[in-house]
Design a protein around this motif. Structure first.
Motif, short mmCIF file in Angstrom:
data_model
loop_
_atom_site.label_atom_id
_atom_site.label_comp_id
_atom_site.label_asym_id
_atom_site.label_seq_id
_atom_site.Cartn_x
_atom_site.Cartn_y
_atom_site.Cartn_z
N PRO A 165 0.71 -0.94 0.31
CA PRO A 165 0.25 0.28 0.10
C PRO A 165 0.58 0.97 0.08
CG PRO A 165 -0.67 -1.59 1.65
CD PRO A 165 0.34 -1.71 1.13
N ARG A 166 0.64 2.38 -1.16
CA ARG A 166 1.14 3.15 -0.67
C ARG A 166 1.49 4.27 0.30
NH1 ARG A 166 4.96 6.35 -1.05
NH2 ARG A 166 4.93 7.85 -2.87
N ASP A 167 1.11 4.11 1.76
CA ASP A 167 1.21 5.27 3.13
C ASP A 167 1.83 3.89 3.79
OD1 ASP A 167 -1.59 6.97 2.27
OD2 ASP A 167 -2.54 4.65 2.99
N ILE A 168 2.67 3.63 3.06
CA ILE A 168 3.96 2.42 3.70
C ILE A 168 4.93 2.15 3.44
CG2 ILE A 168 1.95 0.94 5.63
CD1 ILE A 168 2.97 -1.26 4.19
N GLN A 169 4.82 3.06 1.63
CA GLN A 169 6.00 2.18 1.24
C GLN A 169 6.49 3.65 1.72
OE1 GLN A 169 5.18 2.56 -3.19
NE2 GLN A 169 4.12 1.03 -2.95
N PHE A 170 8.04 3.15 1.02
CA PHE A 170 9.13 4.99 1.14
C PHE A 170 8.88 5.20 0.23
CE2 PHE A 170 12.78 0.65 2.19
CZ PHE A 170 12.46 1.07 3.68
N ASP A 171 9.15 7.09 1.99
CA ASP A 171 8.56 8.09 0.47
C ASP A 171 10.62 7.93 -0.75
OD1 ASP A 171 10.84 9.16 2.14
OD2 ASP A 171 9.34 9.46 3.73
N SER A 172 10.29 9.22 -0.62
CA SER A 172 11.64 8.74 -2.29
C SER A 172 12.34 8.82 -1.18
CB SER A 172 11.63 9.81 -3.37
OG SER A 172 10.13 9.41 -3.93
N PHE A 403 7.64 3.12 7.75
CA PHE A 403 8.78 2.38 7.13
C PHE A 403 9.04 0.67 7.25
CE2 PHE A 403 9.94 6.55 6.15
CZ PHE A 403 9.09 6.80 5.14
N THR A 404 8.73 0.69 8.31
CA THR A 404 8.95 -0.93 9.02
C THR A 404 8.87 -2.30 8.11
OG1 THR A 404 8.94 -0.39 11.26
CG2 THR A 404 8.61 -2.72 11.05
N ILE A 405 7.81 -2.67 7.44
CA ILE A 405 6.80 -3.20 7.20
C ILE A 405 7.36 -3.20 5.36
CG2 ILE A 405 4.98 -3.90 5.82
CD1 ILE A 405 3.58 -3.59 7.62
N ALA A 406 7.80 -1.86 5.29
CA ALA A 406 8.71 -1.50 4.12
C ALA A 406 10.04 -1.98 3.88
CB ALA A 406 8.56 0.59 3.53
N ILE A 407 10.79 -1.60 5.02
CA ILE A 407 12.17 -2.02 5.14
C ILE A 407 12.61 -4.29 5.35
CG2 ILE A 407 12.56 -1.89 7.76
CD1 ILE A 407 15.50 -0.73 6.69
N ASN A 408 11.21 -4.19 5.72
CA ASN A 408 10.94 -6.10 5.43
C ASN A 408 11.07 -6.80 4.60
OD1 ASN A 408 12.25 -5.56 8.08
ND2 ASN A 408 10.31 -6.81 9.29
N THR A 409 10.20 -5.78 3.77
CA THR A 409 9.73 -6.12 2.61
C THR A 409 11.27 -5.98 1.29
OG1 THR A 409 7.67 -5.80 2.49
CG2 THR A 409 8.18 -5.88 0.85
N LYS A 410 11.91 -4.52 1.76
CA LYS A 410 13.35 -4.38 1.27
C LYS A 410 13.97 -5.91 1.22
CE LYS A 410 13.53 -1.19 -1.71
NZ LYS A 410 14.01 -1.23 -3.91
#
Length: 617
Positions: A165-172, A403-410
């Motif tokens: 979901p866009r709200d939990i993605q890293f911002d640029s 950003f926790t979910i984002a960094i784990n996905t990365k």
């Protein structure tokens, strides 16, 4: 006709502004407004970092404003927009704040409630109950659980970062940070230039200096100069990057057949080894988890090995920890000798290197990845699925899962995946790291995440007996500051234990963590429900401490705990609680700074001014 002044704040991160058309509608207790285009002539609205105001005139009295609806419609090309908040000045002169802190994408829209935190029982109006229900229904479709590997905590159902979901993605900006940090890690390790050094035996200790030549600070330089010494080796178990394994030895294990005669030259009190154990002077670090883990075989030209050592340490007369015996594998025997400081210099040094290597594997995969990142992701997913944005617990926790979910996905994309960095650089790559998490999950318990209980369970709680355990000292200060803060917040919104027990959204959040995150494993001790305000305060402390302080202690963080730039809470009592929290943290910073004065090896990893709010910041 009634007129409202609408103030709209756009985010300051990269690409937060938009050129799309923005419309606003007001929903009141006695009526709804028409849709109004927010636009000023000869003005570039909604630029990055802008705060824009508009006058909105409506045809009739709307009563108490309950909802604000914001719609984004395409102007030329789809242009994402980050909306921080909307403030409304009513015809009577009152100001109402509507926090958002979300992205609007495509032909997007968002319906906002005012910023007052509300439990489900507080909503008696149908439209507010409906808004609450629809928000959770939408989120539960977006935030789905997935099993990335058998035996792991469940994670977000997304194959890659762009699926989130866009709200939990890293911002640029944060995305660039991740790429730069990943590149920097590769550069610091000289993976490309010195890959041959990983694929053949090293011939000189100076090779270490070649690899870490670009890491330069007071601590790293001191460690580099003294890493071969027993005192530094022992100190790192107390205050290094993995200070969670050492425990007081209450009984010598049968699998480590050490006698007084073997270690007599290391004992300073003229006591037998058994007497030293009885007096609490013997400590142990057991890497049993690594026993049976497959070493990396991804490169057929490179043989890699793992040990599962047991290290015995001694608290000497000046209360410093020194190693006195090392066995490199779990089963004693002629082919598994015990090494001692009295052995030849390089035999003893190599034994310590094997222990440090094992410590690295446990640190990276269990202490860091599992017990901070993956656990925090569980809390984050459950929060988004079960707590609406108006819930006080959501407002409290959202900064700590940012950003926790984002960094784990990365990480699942680039680091711990097949052919990722773990496979290229770690002896546990190629599947060993997966086996480690699967084994460690069987030992992961709720009480082990409660900092005071975890310290006590390892027999490391006495400041008198163990005076140089700064990780414990600082961690307890930070834990207590967080606990006091969460107790304040809980007290504001939950007037009794009964209110806690009867909060359906809170109970669903806790149940989601237990059922999906901990896989419904009863032995984990994770609660299925919360029955009292005290239990809730402790639970929230676990969530915040794990994501912030514990992660900082094992990953060397650099931002501020207690700072909440997104103002999800608007009520005065909570802001006062936040101020008390920051004041307590400032006091801890001063205590740690005073202690570190003139120390050759200062410990500041748990100083609140160096603790990030979440594992990804």
């Amino acid at each position: 006709m009634p007129s409202y002044t609408v103030t709209v704040a756009t985010g300051s991160q990269w690409f937060a502004g938009t050129d799309d058309y923005i419309y606003l509608s007001l929903v009141g207790s006695t009526g709804c407004s028409e849709r109004h285009l927010l636009d000023k002539a000869f003005y570039n609205d909604f630029e990055r970092g802008a705060v824009d105001s508009y006058d909105v005139t409506v045809d009739e009295e709307l009563g108490d404003i309950q909802l604000v609806k914001i719609e984004k419609r395409k102007y030329w090309l789809h242009d994402d927009w980050y909306l921080k908040y909307v403030t409304l000045k009513t015809p009577s002169g009152d100001y109402i704040e509507f926090p958002c802190y979300r992205w609007l994408t495509g032909e997007g829209e968002v319906v906002l409630r005012d910023g007052r935190a509300k439990l489900a029982r507080d909503d008696q109006i149908h439209i507010l109950k409906q808004h609450r229900r629809l928000e959770l229904e939408t989120r539960q479709k977006q935030y789905r659980w997935m099993e990335w590997n058998p035996g792991f905590p469940l994670s977000i159902d997304a194959k890659c970062h762009r699926d989130l979901p866009r709200d939990i993605q890293f911002d640029s900006e944060k995305g660039v940070d991740f790429v730069l940090n990943y590149s920097k890690a590769m550069e610091n390790l000289f993976i490309n230039r010195f890959m041959h050094m990983f694929q053949s035996s090293w011939s000189d200790f100076a090779d270490f200096e070649k690899i870490f030549v670009k890491i330069s600070n007071t601590i790293s330089e001191r460690v580099m100069n003294h890493w071969q010494e027993d005192l530094m080796f022992g100190y790192q178990f107390l205050n290094g990057c993995n200070p969670v394994l050492i425990r007081r030895c209450t009984e010598l294990p049968a699998k480590l057949p050490v006698t007084t005669e073997m270690v007599e030259c290391s004992l300073e009190r003229q006591l037998t080894l058994e007497q030293e154990v009885e007096q609490g002077n013997i400590f142990i670090v057991d890497f049993e988890l690594l026993d049976g883990i497959d070493a990396n075989k991804t490169d057929p030209c490179t043989l890699q090995f793992l040990a599962a050592p047991i290290c015995l340490l001694y608290k000497n007369l000046v209360n410093k920890m020194v190693p006195i015996a090392i066995q490199l594998n779990q089963v004693p025997g002629d082919e598994n000798p015990i090494f001692f400081p009295s052995d030849s210099k390089y035999d003893w040094l190599l034994a310590k290197i094997w222990v440090r290597s094992s410590d690295f594997h446990i640190h990276q995969t269990i202490t860091h990845l599992l017990r901070t990142h993956l656990v925090s992701e569980v809390f984050g997913i459950a929060m988004y699925r079960q707590l609406p944005a108006v819930h006080p617990v959501f407002k409290l926790l959202v900064a700590h899962v940012r950003f926790t979910i984002a960094i784990n996905t990365k990480a699942r994309e680039q680091l711990i995946c097949e052919y990722g960095l773990f496979d290229k650089a770690n002896a546990t790559g190629g599947g060993g790291h997966v086996q480690m998490v699967q084994k460690a999950m069987q030992e992961l318990t709720y009480t082990s995440l409660c900092f005071p209980e975890a310290i006590k369970a390892r027999g490391m709680d006495s400041t008198k007996d163990i005076p140089y355990y700064f990780y414990r000292d600082d961690g307890l200060l930070v834990w207590e500051a967080i606990r006091a803060f969460t107790a304040d917040v809980v007290g504001i919104y939950y007037e009794s234990d009964q209110v806690v027990e009867e909060d359906p959204e809170l109970q669903a959040f806790v149940k989601d963590v237990y059922v999906y995150g901990m896989r419904g494993r009863k032995a984990s001790g994770f609660p299925k429900s919360i029955k009292t305000r005290e239990q809730l305060s402790e639970y929230l402390t676990v969530v915040i401490f794990t994501a912030s302080a514990q992660h900082a202690a094992v990953n060397f963080g650099q931002l501020f705990l207690g700072m909440y730039p997104e103002e999800h809470f608007i009520e005065k009592p909570v802001k006062e609680a936040m101020a008390r929290f920051r004041k307590n943290l400032d006091g801890i910073v001063s205590v740690i700074a005073e202690r570190n004065k003139n120390k050759k090896l200062p410990y500041y990893y748990l100083s609140p001014d160096r603790i990030p709010n979440s594992v990804a910041i």
